[in-house]
Motif scaffolding. Sequence first.
Motif, PDB file in Angstrom:
ATOM      1  N   GLY A  80       0.807  -1.217   0.000  1.00 26.78           N
ATOM      2  CA  GLY A  80       0.000   0.000   0.000  1.00 26.78           C
ATOM      3  C   GLY A  80       0.837   1.263   0.000  1.00 26.78           C
ATOM      4  N   SER A  81       1.871   1.299   0.825  1.00 23.06           N
ATOM      5  CA  SER A  81       2.751   2.473   0.863  1.00 23.06           C
ATOM      6  C   SER A  81       3.489   2.637  -0.456  1.00 23.06           C
ATOM      7  CB  SER A  81       3.770   2.331   2.004  1.00 23.06           C
ATOM      8  OG  SER A  81       3.110   2.281   3.242  1.00 23.06           O
ATOM      9  N   ASP A  82       3.893   1.514  -1.036  1.00 23.96           N
ATOM     10  CA  ASP A  82       4.594   1.541  -2.313  1.00 23.96           C
ATOM     11  C   ASP A  82       3.700   2.119  -3.412  1.00 23.96           C
ATOM     12  OD1 ASP A  82       7.104   0.353  -3.815  1.00 23.96           O
ATOM     13  OD2 ASP A  82       5.361  -0.210  -5.011  1.00 23.96           O
ATOM     14  N   SER A  83       2.422   1.721  -3.422  1.00 25.26           N
ATOM     15  CA  SER A  83       1.478   2.232  -4.423  1.00 25.26           C
ATOM     16  C   SER A  83       1.310   3.739  -4.291  1.00 25.26           C
ATOM     17  CB  SER A  83       0.109   1.545  -4.271  1.00 25.26           C
ATOM     18  OG  SER A  83       0.203   0.169  -4.539  1.00 25.26           O
ATOM     19  N   LEU A  84       1.209   4.204  -3.048  1.00 21.98           N
ATOM     20  CA  LEU A  84       1.037   5.633  -2.820  1.00 21.98           C
ATOM     21  C   LEU A  84       2.280   6.409  -3.255  1.00 21.98           C
ATOM     22  CD1 LEU A  84      -0.636   7.961  -1.666  1.00 21.98           C
ATOM     23  CD2 LEU A  84       0.339   7.453   0.585  1.00 21.98           C
ATOM     24  N   ALA A  85       3.449   5.880  -2.926  1.00 22.36           N
ATOM     25  CA  ALA A  85       4.702   6.541  -3.326  1.00 22.36           C
ATOM     26  C   ALA A  85       4.816   6.618  -4.840  1.00 22.36           C
ATOM     27  CB  ALA A  85       5.898   5.786  -2.745  1.00 22.36           C
ATOM     28  N   ARG A  86       4.460   5.523  -5.512  1.00 19.90           N
ATOM     29  CA  ARG A  86       4.574   5.473  -6.975  1.00 19.90           C
ATOM     30  C   ARG A  86       3.646   6.483  -7.636  1.00 19.90           C
ATOM     31  NH1 ARG A  86       6.919   1.310  -8.881  1.00 19.90           N
ATOM     32  NH2 ARG A  86       6.284   0.025  -7.110  1.00 19.90           N
ATOM     33  N   VAL A  87       2.412   6.581  -7.114  1.00 22.63           N
ATOM     34  CA  VAL A  87       1.434   7.513  -7.687  1.00 22.63           C
ATOM     35  C   VAL A  87       1.907   8.954  -7.518  1.00 22.63           C
ATOM     36  CG1 VAL A  87      -0.871   8.489  -7.327  1.00 22.63           C
ATOM     37  CG2 VAL A  87      -0.586   6.030  -7.529  1.00 22.63           C
ATOM     38  N   ILE A  88       2.353   9.298  -6.310  1.00 23.81           N
ATOM     39  CA  ILE A  88       2.779  10.680  -6.034  1.00 23.81           C
ATOM     40  C   ILE A  88       3.989  11.050  -6.888  1.00 23.81           C
ATOM     41  CG2 ILE A  88       3.769  12.210  -4.286  1.00 23.81           C
ATOM     42  CD1 ILE A  88       2.041  10.742  -2.223  1.00 23.81           C
ATOM     43  N   LEU A  89       4.990  10.175  -6.919  1.00 24.71           N
ATOM     44  CA  LEU A  89       6.223  10.483  -7.647  1.00 24.71           C
ATOM     45  C   LEU A  89       5.994  10.540  -9.152  1.00 24.71           C
ATOM     46  CD1 LEU A  89       8.673   8.375  -5.490  1.00 24.71           C
ATOM     47  CD2 LEU A  89       8.752  10.842  -5.774  1.00 24.71           C
ATOM     48  N   HIS A 113      -4.903  -0.222  -4.679  1.00 22.55           N
ATOM     49  CA  HIS A 113      -5.061   1.132  -5.187  1.00 22.55           C
ATOM     50  C   HIS A 113      -4.601   2.110  -4.116  1.00 22.55           C
ATOM     51  CE1 HIS A 113      -7.032   4.762  -6.772  1.00 22.55           C
ATOM     52  NE2 HIS A 113      -7.067   4.127  -7.935  1.00 22.55           N
ATOM     53  N   TRP A 114      -4.013   3.213  -4.543  1.00 20.85           N
ATOM     54  CA  TRP A 114      -3.447   4.160  -3.580  1.00 20.85           C
ATOM     55  C   TRP A 114      -4.496   4.726  -2.623  1.00 20.85           C
ATOM     56  CZ3 TRP A 114      -5.077   9.245  -3.474  1.00 20.85           C
ATOM     57  CH2 TRP A 114      -5.785   9.699  -4.597  1.00 20.85           C
ATOM     58  N   VAL A 115      -5.750   4.813  -3.064  1.00 20.09           N
ATOM     59  CA  VAL A 115      -6.820   5.319  -2.191  1.00 20.09           C
ATOM     60  C   VAL A 115      -6.995   4.409  -0.978  1.00 20.09           C
ATOM     61  CG1 VAL A 115      -9.296   5.788  -2.032  1.00 20.09           C
ATOM     62  CG2 VAL A 115      -8.034   6.473  -4.071  1.00 20.09           C
ATOM     63  N   LEU A 116      -6.803   3.093  -1.185  1.00 20.94           N
ATOM     64  CA  LEU A 116      -6.933   2.138  -0.091  1.00 20.94           C
ATOM     65  C   LEU A 116      -5.801   2.266   0.922  1.00 20.94           C
ATOM     66  CD1 LEU A 116      -8.090  -1.070  -2.025  1.00 20.94           C
ATOM     67  CD2 LEU A 116      -9.478   0.691  -0.903  1.00 20.94           C
ATOM     68  N   SER A 117      -4.786   3.032   0.580  1.00 22.91           N
ATOM     69  CA  SER A 117      -3.709   3.324   1.527  1.00 22.91           C
ATOM     70  C   SER A 117      -3.964   4.641   2.254  1.00 22.91           C
ATOM     71  CB  SER A 117      -2.367   3.401   0.790  1.00 22.91           C
ATOM     72  OG  SER A 117      -2.051   2.171   0.200  1.00 22.91           O
ATOM     73  N   VAL A 118      -4.546   5.602   1.551  1.00 24.12           N
ATOM     74  CA  VAL A 118      -4.805   6.908   2.154  1.00 24.12           C
ATOM     75  C   VAL A 118      -5.887   6.806   3.229  1.00 24.12           C
ATOM     76  CG1 VAL A 118      -5.666   9.242   1.714  1.00 24.12           C
ATOM     77  CG2 VAL A 118      -4.058   8.187   0.116  1.00 24.12           C
ATOM     78  N   ILE A 119      -6.927   6.018   2.965  1.00 18.89           N
ATOM     79  CA  ILE A 119      -8.038   5.905   3.926  1.00 18.89           C
ATOM     80  C   ILE A 119      -7.571   5.433   5.303  1.00 18.89           C
ATOM     81  CG2 ILE A 119     -10.201   4.695   4.431  1.00 18.89           C
ATOM     82  CD1 ILE A 119     -10.812   4.779   1.429  1.00 18.89           C
ATOM     83  N   PRO A 120      -6.793   4.331   5.387  1.00 21.00           N
ATOM     84  CA  PRO A 120      -6.320   3.913   6.719  1.00 21.00           C
ATOM     85  C   PRO A 120      -5.422   4.940   7.397  1.00 21.00           C
ATOM     86  CG  PRO A 120      -6.056   2.128   5.133  1.00 21.00           C
ATOM     87  CD  PRO A 120      -6.401   3.349   4.353  1.00 21.00           C
ATOM     88  N   MET A 121      -4.743   5.782   6.617  1.00 24.55           N
ATOM     89  CA  MET A 121      -3.899   6.821   7.210  1.00 24.55           C
ATOM     90  C   MET A 121      -4.749   7.967   7.771  1.00 24.55           C
ATOM     91  SD  MET A 121      -0.782   7.071   4.480  1.00 24.55           S
ATOM     92  CE  MET A 121       0.140   5.605   3.970  1.00 24.55           C
ATOM     93  N   LEU A 122      -5.894   8.228   7.147  1.00 21.69           N
ATOM     94  CA  LEU A 122      -6.774   9.299   7.613  1.00 21.69           C
ATOM     95  C   LEU A 122      -7.588   8.887   8.833  1.00 21.69           C
ATOM     96  CD1 LEU A 122      -8.160  10.707   4.227  1.00 21.69           C
ATOM     97  CD2 LEU A 122      -6.507  11.796   5.753  1.00 21.69           C
ATOM     98  N   ILE A 123      -7.943   7.612   8.917  1.00 18.64           N
ATOM     99  CA  ILE A 123      -8.826   7.145   9.985  1.00 18.64           C
ATOM    100  C   ILE A 123      -8.279   7.442  11.387  1.00 18.64           C
ATOM    101  CG2 ILE A 123      -9.686   5.023  11.088  1.00 18.64           C
ATOM    102  CD1 ILE A 123     -10.504   4.062   8.317  1.00 18.64           C
ATOM    103  N   PRO A 124      -6.995   7.133  11.699  1.00 15.35           N
ATOM    104  CA  PRO A 124      -6.508   7.456  13.051  1.00 15.35           C
ATOM    105  C   PRO A 124      -6.592   8.947  13.376  1.00 15.35           C
ATOM    106  CG  PRO A 124      -4.995   5.965  11.948  1.00 15.35           C
ATOM    107  CD  PRO A 124      -5.974   6.424  10.920  1.00 15.35           C
ATOM    108  N   ILE A 125      -6.303   9.799  12.400  1.00 11.00           N
ATOM    109  CA  ILE A 125      -6.354  11.246  12.632  1.00 11.00           C
ATOM    110  C   ILE A 125      -7.784  11.689  12.920  1.00 11.00           C
ATOM    111  CG2 ILE A 125      -5.919  13.511  11.598  1.00 11.00           C
ATOM    112  CD1 ILE A 125      -3.692  12.200   9.942  1.00 11.00           C
ATOM    113  N   LEU A 126      -8.739  11.182  12.139  1.00  9.09           N
ATOM    114  CA  LEU A 126     -10.141  11.548  12.330  1.00  9.09           C
ATOM    115  C   LEU A 126     -10.680  11.031  13.658  1.00  9.09           C
ATOM    116  CD1 LEU A 126     -11.493  10.880   8.708  1.00  9.09           C
ATOM    117  CD2 LEU A 126     -11.015  13.097   9.771  1.00  9.09           C
ATOM    118  N   GLN A 173      -7.287  -3.910   2.613  1.00  8.77           N
ATOM    119  CA  GLN A 173      -6.203  -4.499   1.836  1.00  8.77           C
ATOM    120  C   GLN A 173      -6.023  -5.990   2.145  1.00  8.77           C
ATOM    121  OE1 GLN A 173      -2.613  -2.132   2.025  1.00  8.77           O
ATOM    122  NE2 GLN A 173      -3.726  -0.208   1.929  1.00  8.77           N
ATOM    123  N   PHE A 174      -7.099  -6.626   2.588  1.00  9.30           N
ATOM    124  CA  PHE A 174      -7.038  -8.043   2.956  1.00  9.30           C
ATOM    125  C   PHE A 174      -6.548  -8.914   1.799  1.00  9.30           C
ATOM    126  CE2 PHE A 174      -8.935 -12.273   3.473  1.00  9.30           C
ATOM    127  CZ  PHE A 174      -8.454 -12.597   4.739  1.00  9.30           C
TER     128      PHE A 174
END
Length: 392
Positions: A39-48, A191-204, A228-229
């Motif tokens: 998941g982190s790899d997907s997010l990094a790839r999309v951003i870069l 998908h990168w969205v499936l990585s962003v959601i778990p990162m937002l949940i603790p903050i919210l 991401q099961f």
Amino acid sequence: FQGALVAGLMVLRRRFVPAYLFSFVVGFLFGKLLDITGGSDSLARVILNLVGPKNVSLGVCIFTAILAMAGISSFISLFICYPIALKLCRKANINRASVIAGYSLGLNFGLAVPWVPVTNNVLCASYFGTDVSAGGFLGLFVSIVFIVVGMLYIKWYEKRLAAAGKGYLPAYGTGALEEESDEAEAKKGPHWVLSVIPMLIPILVLNIFKVKVELALLCGVLAVVVLQFKYLPRNWDANRKAVSDSISMCMTTLINAAAIVGFGSVVQNCPGYATAVESILSYEGSPLMITFVATNLIAGIAGSSSAGLVLAAPVLQQAATMTNAAVFHRTTVLASLGLDSLPNAGFLQTECTVAGVKFKDVYFPVIFALTVVLTILRCLLYMGLAAAFGIA
């Protein structure tokens, strides 16, 4: 001295380790799961890929800031982001120092903003009776100014390197990470969205429901498992290894932090401690200036922002009652990230080693400029604005 040493050991056993063990384990597990699912790899790839090779420093900055704000270990972001970023540097003939610059800027941004479950924020909240939202929008504003000014400086520095003909170079030393291969780019992940959601949940969850940090991070872990099961290992041994690795990394960090707490307790029980505290608190400047100077100096000596906070915060608790506690909290967090990046900080050496650059080549023009000079100026700007608005 024997009595002081016993007191320090008692603090470790009864207070610090039990208080932070679970939150440390859950935090490391959160980052480890995002790592093994890809998941982190997907997010990094999309951003870069979105920012393009010419803006690799901006991409690294954004990715690192996101992971830092989610409470994920800096080591995880380091080892995920660097191989992809270095490949883009090679494609665009950009110096490896750009990766160090983007990483340093993003990490210092992510560790300083309000509302996030990072260690510095949590430690200050526990010592000063505040919460992670302390400092609010003013803290966010100065951090945005910090990142804008920082990116302008990085772009100027990159142009200077390009003008001098210092483009992409082979890795220095044997400890550098391998660049990502073209074949690795085809690797499937969530998908990168499936990585962003778990990162937002603790903050919210942390800010809306005001729950404990460990519970907020646990919600993030559960979100990774659910969303991401499909990408989790299908055998028990692999999943058990992920948990055991998280505990192992956590214990190393926790023992280091606990040792510092123990040392602080030993110091508190030594003759002269009360006199030193009285001298600090009797300073005729503002309480914000007290924490700015004390936290910066202690973090610089310890070579770590969290270590600086652990040692400084107990002394500064009385000073926090002399002013707005929320502003004092945010000033202390910002101050802890200044002199912690002096050359004695071991993580800086690791960062340069895995990037394949010489420490002496990038320390002053990149690391010192961004994580010491600019970070201290950010803290001074926050203090100045707080005083100007009459909230300090």
